[in-house]
Enzyme design. Structure first.
Site, PDB file in Angstrom:
ATOM      1  N   ASN A 299      -3.496   5.347  16.024  1.00  7.07           N
ATOM      2  CA  ASN A 299      -4.276   4.891  15.281  1.00  7.07           C
ATOM      3  C   ASN A 299      -4.998   3.590  15.673  1.00  7.07           C
ATOM      4  O   ASN A 299      -4.147   2.574  15.767  1.00  7.07           O
ATOM      5  CB  ASN A 299      -3.934   4.824  13.715  1.00  7.07           C
TER       6      ASN A 299
ATOM      7  N   CYS B 193      -0.663   2.672   8.827  1.00 11.95           N
ATOM      8  CA  CYS B 193       0.444   1.692   8.484  1.00 11.95           C
ATOM      9  C   CYS B 193      -0.127   0.269   8.321  1.00 11.95           C
ATOM     10  O   CYS B 193      -0.382  -0.264   9.213  1.00 11.95           O
ATOM     11  CB  CYS B 193       1.718   1.917   9.203  1.00 11.95           C
TER      12      CYS B 193
ATOM     13  N   GLY C 165       6.744  -1.827   6.222  1.00 17.37           N
ATOM     14  CA  GLY C 165       8.332  -2.293   6.195  1.00 17.37           C
ATOM     15  C   GLY C 165       9.266  -1.275   6.916  1.00 17.37           C
ATOM     16  O   GLY C 165       8.844  -0.179   7.424  1.00 17.37           O
TER      17      GLY C 165
ATOM     18  N   CYS D 239       0.989  -1.949  15.534  1.00 21.78           N
ATOM     19  CA  CYS D 239       1.219  -1.586  14.069  1.00 21.78           C
ATOM     20  C   CYS D 239       0.649  -2.651  13.365  1.00 21.78           C
ATOM     21  O   CYS D 239       0.980  -3.837  13.600  1.00 21.78           O
ATOM     22  CB  CYS D 239       2.717  -1.549  13.549  1.00 21.78           C
TER      23      CYS D 239
ATOM     24  N   LEU E  21      10.056   6.572  18.088  1.00 22.17           N
ATOM     25  CA  LEU E  21      10.554   6.636  19.367  1.00 22.17           C
ATOM     26  C   LEU E  21       9.435   5.933  20.379  1.00 22.17           C
ATOM     27  O   LEU E  21       9.634   5.092  21.013  1.00 22.17           O
ATOM     28  CB  LEU E  21      11.002   7.943  19.920  1.00 22.17           C
TER      29      LEU E  21
ATOM     30  N   GLU F 113       0.760  -1.069  -0.098  1.00 22.90           N
ATOM     31  CA  GLU F 113      -0.088  -0.054  -0.049  1.00 22.90           C
ATOM     32  C   GLU F 113       0.732   1.122  -0.045  1.00 22.90           C
ATOM     33  O   GLU F 113       2.034   1.375   0.355  1.00 22.90           O
ATOM     34  CB  GLU F 113      -0.953  -0.061   1.338  1.00 22.90           C
TER      35      GLU F 113
ATOM     36  N   CYS G 188       6.048  -4.143  16.237  1.00 24.66           N
ATOM     37  CA  CYS G 188       5.622  -3.110  17.208  1.00 24.66           C
ATOM     38  C   CYS G 188       4.059  -3.641  17.292  1.00 24.66           C
ATOM     39  O   CYS G 188       3.389  -3.666  16.641  1.00 24.66           O
ATOM     40  CB  CYS G 188       5.699  -1.865  16.351  1.00 24.66           C
TER      41      CYS G 188
ATOM     42  N   CYS H  94       6.396  -6.542   7.426  1.00 17.82           N
ATOM     43  CA  CYS H  94       7.231  -6.018   8.363  1.00 17.82           C
ATOM     44  C   CYS H  94       7.559  -7.314   9.233  1.00 17.82           C
ATOM     45  O   CYS H  94       6.743  -7.770   9.804  1.00 17.82           O
ATOM     46  CB  CYS H  94       6.924  -4.884   8.893  1.00 17.82           C
TER      47      CYS H  94
ATOM     48  N   SER I 213      12.042   6.926   7.680  1.00 18.32           N
ATOM     49  CA  SER I 213      11.557   6.750   9.006  1.00 18.32           C
ATOM     50  C   SER I 213      12.011   5.149   9.509  1.00 18.32           C
ATOM     51  O   SER I 213      11.794   4.370   8.661  1.00 18.32           O
ATOM     52  CB  SER I 213       9.940   6.697   9.080  1.00 18.32           C
TER      53      SER I 213
HETATM   54  N1  SAH Z   1       9.338   0.966   9.976  1.00 20.43           N
HETATM   55  C1  SAH Z   1       9.496   2.280  10.135  1.00 20.43           C
HETATM   56  C2  SAH Z   1       8.337   2.890   9.025  1.00 20.43           C
HETATM   57  C3  SAH Z   1       7.027   2.373   9.117  1.00 20.43           C
HETATM   58  S1  SAH Z   1       5.868   2.689   9.951  1.00 20.43           S
HETATM   59  C4  SAH Z   1       9.319   2.801  11.138  1.00 20.43           C
HETATM   60  O1  SAH Z   1       9.134   2.192  12.434  1.00 20.43           O
HETATM   61  O2  SAH Z   1       9.700   4.185  11.533  1.00 20.43           O
HETATM   62  C5  SAH Z   1       5.582   4.510   9.922  1.00 20.43           C
HETATM   63  C6  SAH Z   1       5.351   5.260  11.356  1.00 20.43           C
HETATM   64  O3  SAH Z   1       3.946   4.871  11.754  1.00 20.43           O
HETATM   65  C7  SAH Z   1       6.097   4.837  12.285  1.00 20.43           C
HETATM   66  O4  SAH Z   1       6.435   5.950  13.221  1.00 20.43           O
HETATM   67  C8  SAH Z   1       5.169   3.836  13.218  1.00 20.43           C
HETATM   68  O5  SAH Z   1       5.772   3.604  14.473  1.00 20.43           O
HETATM   69  C9  SAH Z   1       3.948   4.396  13.132  1.00 20.43           C
HETATM   70  N2  SAH Z   1       2.721   3.730  13.400  1.00 20.43           N
HETATM   71  C10 SAH Z   1       2.431   2.505  12.903  1.00 20.43           C
HETATM   72  N3  SAH Z   1       1.329   2.215  13.644  1.00 20.43           N
HETATM   73  C11 SAH Z   1       0.706   3.162  13.957  1.00 20.43           C
HETATM   74  C12 SAH Z   1      -0.587   3.113  14.525  1.00 20.43           C
HETATM   75  N4  SAH Z   1      -1.433   2.383  14.863  1.00 20.43           N
HETATM   76  N5  SAH Z   1      -0.768   4.430  15.090  1.00 20.43           N
HETATM   77  C13 SAH Z   1       0.153   5.542  15.129  1.00 20.43           C
HETATM   78  N6  SAH Z   1       1.181   5.252  14.524  1.00 20.43           N
HETATM   79  C14 SAH Z   1       1.418   4.200  14.053  1.00 20.43           C
END
Ligand code: SAH
Length: 347
Positions: A292, A335, A161, A119, A217, A92, A116, A112, A193
């Site tokens: 989110n 994401c 990713g 995510c 972070l 996407e 996390c 990915c 990122s």
């Molecule tokens: N892997 C990389 C880039 C992809 S995620 C990273 O971790 O930075 C892009 C951003 O969206 C990251 O800051 C991630 O932590 C955040 N993200 C993912 N899921 C989320 C959610 N449910 N709500 C808010 N931010 C989210």
């Protein structure tokens, strides 16, 4: 992966080498590079001989991806895309319209593996890396969708990713998308990122690219970070912050910290104060993101009041911060949500 060669993966020099092997004159490489980076199919590359184009078509992909489905937001100008790779995997991307132009959020991997806890991208694991040419194709397809309305001028590597887990292709993509004979997008308009792979952050600092580094972070200390980000078990906050400080020193660029505010876990005043201490004297900006909500995840977003209070505490401590505007929340904002929905629908 499909066996055909992805020509968009190649640098101009590699493309020239390839054509040489095919017995083609050197000047054709420049013509071909320029067509490819405009997203033009072989059949329309009018200054190349037809027989040559047909041969290319048998051995190579011009554009290694297509638009599978488009989801325009009803609330704003945001558009979500599902793209289909040549091996039928779906990824996407999100196109956003700002006052300064169009910005595209691209994926760097199919899924990915970072795990996390908040995510959606990581829920089905990582299928494979995307190649640099596939990342370019995301941009070219967004431009094709826009047509006369405009073109992508800014890019964020914040889709599915972990770009630093696909380091070689990510750097190759950054060089390609900035190439004067190609899309020629300024590296200043690109953000990468990462969840914080410290060794790769140090390596990236050496590449001499003018991009903005964003660090996800999401916590002011290791104890909280480990609850939501497995990467925090591999690298302590101290190691990660050292790498980031090194990056700022080497590149002179300010770094952006992403901080998703989660109810109770990381969004209280004490957390904001701890974050302010952590970032003191660092050339940086904090992007606060109201979490989110993802259906499969139990974590809840902090209340709008808690978000504002967190922002004020940071400001009080002279940390530059903003709350990220929500865009396209009606079309699977977070994401990996859209791809996840696609996978679940079993289509
Ligand atoms: N892997 C990389 C880039 C992809 S995620 C990273 O971790 O930075 C892009 C951003 O969206 C990251 O800051 C991630 O932590 C955040 N993200 C993912 N899921 C989320 C959610 N449910 N709500 C808010 N931010 C989210």
């Amino acid at each position: 992966m499909a066996e055909k060669t992805i020509l968009l993966d190649k640098t101009p020099e590699e493309l020239a080498q390839y054509l040489k092997q095919e017995g083609q004159p050197a000047f054709r490489a420049k013509q071909l590079y320029s067509w490819l980076h405009k997203g033009v199919p072989f059949s329309e590359m009018s200054n190349l001989p037809k027989a040559f184009r047909e041969k290319l078509g048998e051995e190579c992909w011009d554009l290694p991806m297509e638009i599978h489905e488009v989801f325009p937001s009803q609330k704003d100008d945001t558009v979500k895309f599902l793209f289909r790779c040549k091996d039928d995997h779906i990824i996407e991307g999100v196109l956003m319209h700002y006052h300064y132009g169009y910005s595209l959020c691209i994926s760097t991997q199919i899924g990915c593996k970072m795990g996390c806890a908040f995510c959606a991208s990581t829920l089905n694991g990582c299928v494979r890396n995307l190649s640099s040419g596939e990342m370019l194709a995301e941009v070219l397809l967004a431009n094709r969708y826009l047509g006369d309305k405009g073109h992508v001028g800014h890019i964020v590597l914040m889709g599915s990713g972990e770009p630093m887990d696909n380091y070689e292709h990510t750097v190759r993509f950054l060089r390609a998308v900035n190439h004067p004979e190609g899309l020629n997008i300024s590296l200043r308009n690109i953000s990468v990122s990462t969840c914080g792979l410290a060794p790769q952050i140090r390596k990236l600092a050496e590449e001499n690219l003018g991009i903005t580094l964003s660090l996800s972070l999401h916590a002011p200390n290791d104890a909280i970070r480990r609850q939501i980000m497995p990467v925090a078990n591999a690298y302590t906050l101290e190691e990660t912050m050292d790498a980031v400080r090194d990056y700022v020193k080497k590149t002179g660029r300010r770094v952006v910290f992403e901080y998703a505010l989660i109810d109770q876990l990381n969004s209280r005043r004490e957390h904001a104060l701890e974050l302010a201490r952590l970032l003191r004297e660092l050339q940086c900006h904090v992007n606060l993101i109201p979490l989110n909500h993802v259906d499969e995840r139990s974590l809840q977003p902090a209340s709008p009041k808690a978000v504002q209070e967190f922002l004020h505490t940071l400001e009080e401590k002279h940390i530059s911060a903003t709350v990220r505007r929500e865009m396209g929340s009606d079309i699977g904002g977070a994401c990996g949500q859209l791809r996840r929905r696609y996978l679940q629908s079993g289509s």
